[in-house]
Design a protein around this motif. Structure first.
Motif, PDB file in Angstrom:
ATOM      1  N   GLU A  25       0.803  -1.241   0.000  1.00 42.04           N
ATOM      2  CA  GLU A  25       0.000   0.000   0.000  1.00 42.04           C
ATOM      3  C   GLU A  25       0.828   1.279   0.000  1.00 42.04           C
ATOM      4  O   GLU A  25       0.266   2.376  -0.064  1.00 42.04           O
ATOM      5  CB  GLU A  25      -0.881   0.026   1.260  1.00 42.04           C
ATOM      6  CG  GLU A  25      -0.102   0.325   2.535  1.00 42.04           C
ATOM      7  CD  GLU A  25      -0.937   0.391   3.816  1.00 42.04           C
ATOM      8  OE1 GLU A  25      -2.126   0.031   3.801  1.00 42.04           O
ATOM      9  OE2 GLU A  25      -0.357   0.796   4.836  1.00 42.04           O
ATOM     10  N   ARG A  26       2.169   1.162   0.091  1.00 41.22           N
ATOM     11  CA  ARG A  26       2.940   2.342   0.520  1.00 41.22           C
ATOM     12  C   ARG A  26       3.193   3.392  -0.561  1.00 41.22           C
ATOM     13  O   ARG A  26       3.606   4.505  -0.239  1.00 41.22           O
ATOM     14  CB  ARG A  26       4.246   1.900   1.177  1.00 41.22           C
ATOM     15  CG  ARG A  26       3.965   1.021   2.409  1.00 41.22           C
ATOM     16  CD  ARG A  26       5.150   0.911   3.320  1.00 41.22           C
ATOM     17  NE  ARG A  26       5.446   2.164   3.977  1.00 41.22           N
ATOM     18  CZ  ARG A  26       6.652   2.716   4.057  1.00 41.22           C
ATOM     19  NH1 ARG A  26       7.679   2.120   3.509  1.00 41.22           N
ATOM     20  NH2 ARG A  26       6.813   3.858   4.682  1.00 41.22           N
ATOM     21  N   THR A  30      -0.865   9.653   1.122  1.00 39.98           N
ATOM     22  CA  THR A  30      -1.648   9.894   2.346  1.00 39.98           C
ATOM     23  C   THR A  30      -0.741   9.768   3.575  1.00 39.98           C
ATOM     24  O   THR A  30      -0.154   8.710   3.801  1.00 39.98           O
ATOM     25  CB  THR A  30      -2.793   8.863   2.459  1.00 39.98           C
ATOM     26  OG1 THR A  30      -3.552   8.891   1.264  1.00 39.98           O
ATOM     27  CG2 THR A  30      -3.690   9.182   3.641  1.00 39.98           C
ATOM     28  N   LYS A  32       2.118  11.027   4.012  1.00 43.76           N
ATOM     29  CA  LYS A  32       3.561  11.043   3.689  1.00 43.76           C
ATOM     30  C   LYS A  32       3.894  12.348   2.963  1.00 43.76           C
ATOM     31  O   LYS A  32       3.830  12.427   1.741  1.00 43.76           O
ATOM     32  CB  LYS A  32       3.934   9.862   2.784  1.00 43.76           C
ATOM     33  CG  LYS A  32       3.782   8.483   3.417  1.00 43.76           C
ATOM     34  CD  LYS A  32       4.561   7.454   2.597  1.00 43.76           C
ATOM     35  CE  LYS A  32       4.207   6.045   2.970  1.00 43.76           C
ATOM     36  NZ  LYS A  32       2.948   5.603   2.297  1.00 43.76           N
ATOM     37  N   ASP A  95      -4.610   2.737  -8.371  1.00 45.63           N
ATOM     38  CA  ASP A  95      -5.519   3.210  -7.327  1.00 45.63           C
ATOM     39  C   ASP A  95      -5.860   4.685  -7.519  1.00 45.63           C
ATOM     40  O   ASP A  95      -5.034   5.561  -7.246  1.00 45.63           O
ATOM     41  CB  ASP A  95      -4.839   2.983  -5.962  1.00 45.63           C
ATOM     42  CG  ASP A  95      -5.761   3.245  -4.776  1.00 45.63           C
ATOM     43  OD1 ASP A  95      -6.886   3.727  -4.964  1.00 45.63           O
ATOM     44  OD2 ASP A  95      -5.321   2.949  -3.637  1.00 45.63           O
ATOM     45  N   ASN A 116      -8.209  -0.200  -9.075  1.00 50.87           N
ATOM     46  CA  ASN A 116      -8.684   0.103  -7.723  1.00 50.87           C
ATOM     47  C   ASN A 116      -9.275   1.505  -7.728  1.00 50.87           C
ATOM     48  O   ASN A 116      -8.521   2.455  -7.565  1.00 50.87           O
ATOM     49  CB  ASN A 116      -7.500  -0.018  -6.753  1.00 50.87           C
ATOM     50  CG  ASN A 116      -7.913   0.049  -5.304  1.00 50.87           C
ATOM     51  OD1 ASN A 116      -9.090   0.079  -4.980  1.00 50.87           O
ATOM     52  ND2 ASN A 116      -6.935   0.096  -4.412  1.00 50.87           N
ATOM     53  N   ASP A 180     -14.082  -5.707  -2.109  1.00 54.41           N
ATOM     54  CA  ASP A 180     -13.553  -5.114  -0.874  1.00 54.41           C
ATOM     55  C   ASP A 180     -14.742  -4.790   0.022  1.00 54.41           C
ATOM     56  O   ASP A 180     -15.516  -3.866  -0.273  1.00 54.41           O
ATOM     57  CB  ASP A 180     -12.762  -3.846  -1.222  1.00 54.41           C
ATOM     58  CG  ASP A 180     -12.089  -3.200  -0.011  1.00 54.41           C
ATOM     59  OD1 ASP A 180     -12.540  -3.441   1.131  1.00 54.41           O
ATOM     60  OD2 ASP A 180     -11.129  -2.443  -0.222  1.00 54.41           O
ATOM     61  N   GLY A 214      -8.480  -3.078   2.653  1.00 50.91           N
ATOM     62  CA  GLY A 214      -7.520  -2.112   3.184  1.00 50.91           C
ATOM     63  C   GLY A 214      -7.721  -2.125   4.688  1.00 50.91           C
ATOM     64  O   GLY A 214      -8.519  -1.373   5.218  1.00 50.91           O
TER      65      GLY A 214
HETATM   66  N1  THG Z   1      -9.489  -0.343  -0.120  1.00 46.56           N
HETATM   67  C1  THG Z   1      -8.992  -0.275  -1.364  1.00 46.56           C
HETATM   68  N2  THG Z   1      -7.990   0.562  -1.692  1.00 46.56           N
HETATM   69  C2  THG Z   1      -7.451   1.377  -0.753  1.00 46.56           C
HETATM   70  C3  THG Z   1      -7.941   1.353   0.559  1.00 46.56           C
HETATM   71  C4  THG Z   1      -8.988   0.464   0.878  1.00 46.56           C
HETATM   72  N3  THG Z   1      -6.459   2.235  -1.102  1.00 46.56           N
HETATM   73  C5  THG Z   1      -6.002   3.237  -0.174  1.00 46.56           C
HETATM   74  C6  THG Z   1      -6.084   2.726   1.266  1.00 46.56           C
HETATM   75  N4  THG Z   1      -7.377   2.176   1.520  1.00 46.56           N
HETATM   76  C7  THG Z   1      -5.026   1.693   1.508  1.00 46.56           C
HETATM   77  N5  THG Z   1      -3.733   2.303   1.446  1.00 46.56           N
HETATM   78  C8  THG Z   1      -3.206   3.008   2.535  1.00 46.56           C
HETATM   79  C9  THG Z   1      -2.038   3.736   2.332  1.00 46.56           C
HETATM   80  C10 THG Z   1      -1.458   4.393   3.401  1.00 46.56           C
HETATM   81  C11 THG Z   1      -2.039   4.334   4.645  1.00 46.56           C
HETATM   82  C12 THG Z   1      -3.182   3.604   4.852  1.00 46.56           C
HETATM   83  C13 THG Z   1      -3.758   2.942   3.793  1.00 46.56           C
HETATM   84  C14 THG Z   1      -1.427   4.989   5.805  1.00 46.56           C
HETATM   85  N6  THG Z   1      -0.351   5.742   5.644  1.00 46.56           N
HETATM   86  C15 THG Z   1       0.377   6.246   6.782  1.00 46.56           C
HETATM   87  C16 THG Z   1      -0.331   7.422   7.431  1.00 46.56           C
HETATM   88  O1  THG Z   1      -1.316   7.922   6.912  1.00 46.56           O
HETATM   89  O2  THG Z   1       0.096   7.835   8.502  1.00 46.56           O
HETATM   90  C17 THG Z   1       1.790   6.506   6.375  1.00 46.56           C
HETATM   91  C18 THG Z   1       2.628   5.411   6.976  1.00 46.56           C
HETATM   92  C19 THG Z   1       3.652   4.856   6.054  1.00 46.56           C
HETATM   93  O3  THG Z   1       4.746   5.449   5.952  1.00 46.56           O
HETATM   94  O4  THG Z   1       3.387   3.813   5.422  1.00 46.56           O
HETATM   95  O5  THG Z   1      -1.875   4.826   6.926  1.00 46.56           O
HETATM   96  O6  THG Z   1      -9.469   0.370   2.018  1.00 46.56           O
HETATM   97  N7  THG Z   1      -9.508  -1.084  -2.307  1.00 46.56           N
END
Ligand code: THG
Length: 280
Positions: A25-26, A30, A32, A95, A116, A180, A214
């Motif tokens: 997911e990184r 969001t 960052k 995405d 996505n 999802d 997610g």
């Molecule tokens: N379902 C689907 N797609 C998705 C999501 C979902 N895409 C986006 C998201 N939700 C999943 N991806 C993330 C990416 C980052 C974070 C959470 C979900 C996240 N980032 C940290 C923060 O915001 O503090 C940064 C931390 C880091 O360095 O990784 O939490 O539900 N289909």
């Protein structure tokens, strides 16, 4: 029920008979700030680094999301897709909530992508499903529609069913729809975890499709989020979720253990290989 996605060089199969597929997911600005700034500057170095590190940490697929204030996703999503394709061989999950950005990303991508996402809103179905059809991509279907995210299990399943049926009307088979069920925080709604977990079970039983999640939303607002996410992912896996969107650094071990306990790791090869690799 096999969802096959491909890059130039690799094929990944999402299926209840195969080990769980980690979608990294990184690559997502969001939370960052530095990644968001790099993207705004069209500097893809961070994107490449995040691609390599997530693959090293066990991601089989990479989610690519460039959505942030001040970023033109139609321009940036294909740039990020090209950067990740140069850095790694894994298939990609594109995405964006912007269908034009998805099209631009699909145009740049070489392989069979995972889109996505689409959801149950008519506008979303009408914009995104033709893209999946045209580009031969698989697509993630979110269990939400014009009325938001249904609070009941039956409501989530009904949206999933609508998406699978509408996809079929575009010639997209159920194999290419990954549902999802959506995680919400248990901090503000005590039933949120259970509703998602039972919706996953019901979608597996009624539609039989593959599923993503997610997962990290479930722990929003609570301390020690990683521990909550780890347990939630394992429970979702038991109910049929088999392609989580997660930070692989945090989630890999728990996922390997859940696969082992669910009979998806013959002779414990993957688990033992992982533990050995961590000792070196
Ligand atoms: N379902 C689907 N797609 C998705 C999501 C979902 N895409 C986006 C998201 N939700 C999943 N991806 C993330 C990416 C980052 C974070 C959470 C979900 C996240 N980032 C940290 C923060 O915001 O503090 C940064 C931390 C880091 O360095 O990784 O939490 O539900 N289909």
């Amino acid at each position: 029920m096999q969802t096959v996605i491909r890059s130039n060089a690799q094929e990944v199969i999402i299926s209840p008979e195969h080990p769980t597929v980690i979608i990294g997911e990184r690559i997502n600005p969001t939370g960052k700030k530095r990644l968001a700034q790099a993207l705004a500057d069209k500097d893809m170095e961070r994107v490449r680094r995040l691609a390599l590190s997530q693959v090293a940490d066990g991601a089989a697929v990479l989610d690519v999301n460039v959505g942030a204030a001040g970023i033109d996703e139609v321009e940036l999503l294909p740039m990020a897709v090209r950067a990740v394709m140069e850095a790694t061989d894994v298939p990609l999950c594109l995405d964006s909530a912007n269908a034009e950005a998805l099209r631009a990303g699909l145009e740049a991508y070489e392989g069979k992508a995972l889109i996505n996402s689409v959801n149950g809103e008519e506008a979303s179905l009408a914009r995104v499903l033709p893209l999946a059809q045209e580009y031969g991509a698989a697509v993630i279907g979110l269990c939400m529609d014009d009325d938001g995210i249904p609070s009941t299990i039956e409501g989530r399943v009904a949206v999933a069913q609508k998406i699978v049926e509408r996809a079929a009307s575009f010639g997209i088979p159920a194999e290419d729809v990954v549902i999802d069920c959506l995680a919400m925080s248990v901090c503000t709604d005590a039933a949120a975890g259970r509703v998602t977990l039972e919706a996953i079970r019901a979608v597996r039983e009624t539609l039989g499709v593959n599923m993503t999640l997610g997962a990290s939303n479930v722990s929003f607002g609570l301390p020690d989020r990683e521990a909550i996410n780890e347990t939630f992912i394992a429970m979702a896996m038991q109910n049929g979720m088999n392609a989580p969107i997660v930070n692989p650094t945090q989630a890999r071990k728990g996922i390997l253990i859940a696969d082992l306990l669910l009979g998806l790791d013959e002779y414990a090869m993957r688990y033992v290989g992982y533990v050995r690799s961590q000792r070196k």
